[in-house]
Design a protein around this motif. Structure first.
Motif: not given
Length: 276
Positions: A79, A82, A105, A224
């Protein structure tokens, strides 16, 4: 026909008798109901996830192997970073980070991408298409305006002597040069808009693939690596298209030739100029 259908049934890899109804995601084993129980008892439960074949078709259940550790699948997400991670990733890099479910996520990033997809399609793409249409229309208008300009110049030039004819040829060439220059500028602007439109189409296609059919890990990795896709989109600055203008009498002034004119004609001509 019955025999052919029987041959199409997927058999359990353990007993080889019963039809396989389940699949272990990490192992890839295809299991019947009885062997499913045996499989879970003989393996470490925390490392295995068994789902039905119908569930295995859902994107969230498609296993992807870790890029850093190809023998291990992505099972959870970091987390803090990510990104999806495998068990080795956690031990080597993310041991002190907050670890959560990949599904959480995935759903969060998917929702964000769906929102951005709507913005790209209904704001950026629509605006570029409309602007491109205006640019194409402006080029056509510009061409007609130059044609009208040259026609008026030619009509007045017929009344003048050789000196005005030479001046006419000069101004005609200037008009053509201006037209070519302006058309080249608009064509360059069109190219920028078309390239930006193509960029938007590629982003839209990428977003659609990731949000509708893509692997969760691919979506998360893409987000990301590209966290500011929409913020980095900049529509090319608009260019202003101004048609040329021509006022009767300027060619006569430029040649310094004077004709006898009556009072009304002088009043109508007045001061004249030629400008773009």
């Amino acid at each position: 026909m019955a025999q052919a259908q029987a041959q199409d049934v997927i058999r359990c890899q353990y007993c080889e008798d019963e039809p396989a109804l389940f699949q272990c995601l990490p192992c890839g084993d295809e299991l019947c109901s009885k062997c499913k129980v045996f499989h879970l008892k003989s393996k470490v439960p925390s490392g295995h996830k068994i789902i039905s074949f119908s569930e295995s078709l859902h994107a969230s259940n498609i296993m992807k192997m870790c890029e850093q550790h190809p023998t291990k699948p992505y099972e959870v997400c970091c987390e803090d970073c990510q990104v999806p991670v495998c068990v080795i990733c956690i031990e080597e890099t993310h041991g002190k980070h907050n670890i959560g479910k990949m599904e959480n996520l995935y759903e969060e990033q998917k929702a964000s991408m769906v929102k951005e997809l709507h913005q790209i399609k209904n704001q950026f793409k629509l605006q570029v298409v409309q602007t491109l249409t205006v640019a194409k229309s402006g080029k056509s208008m510009l061409k007609k305006s130059h044609e009208t300009l040259r026609s008026r110049m030619s009509e007045e030039a017929k009344q003048l002597i050789d000196q005005i004819t030479a001046m006419l040829n000069k101004t005609l060439q200037e008009s053509k040069d201006d037209e070519e220059k302006e058309e080249a500028e608009i064509s360059q602007y069109e190219t920028k808009l078309e390239e930006f439109l193509q960029q938007l189409e590629e982003i839209i296609e990428k977003y659609i693939n990731l949000t509708e059919n893509g692997n969760p890990a691919d979506l998360i990795l893409y987000r990301q690596q590209n966290p500011h896709t929409v913020q980095n989109l900049t529509i090319p600055d608009r260019i202003e298209i101004t048609p040329p203008s021509f006022k009767s009498g300027k060619l006569l002034d430029m040649t310094q030739i004077r004709f006898f004119q009556d009072k009304d004609s002088i009043s109508e001509s007045g001061n004249t100029c030629y400008h773009r």
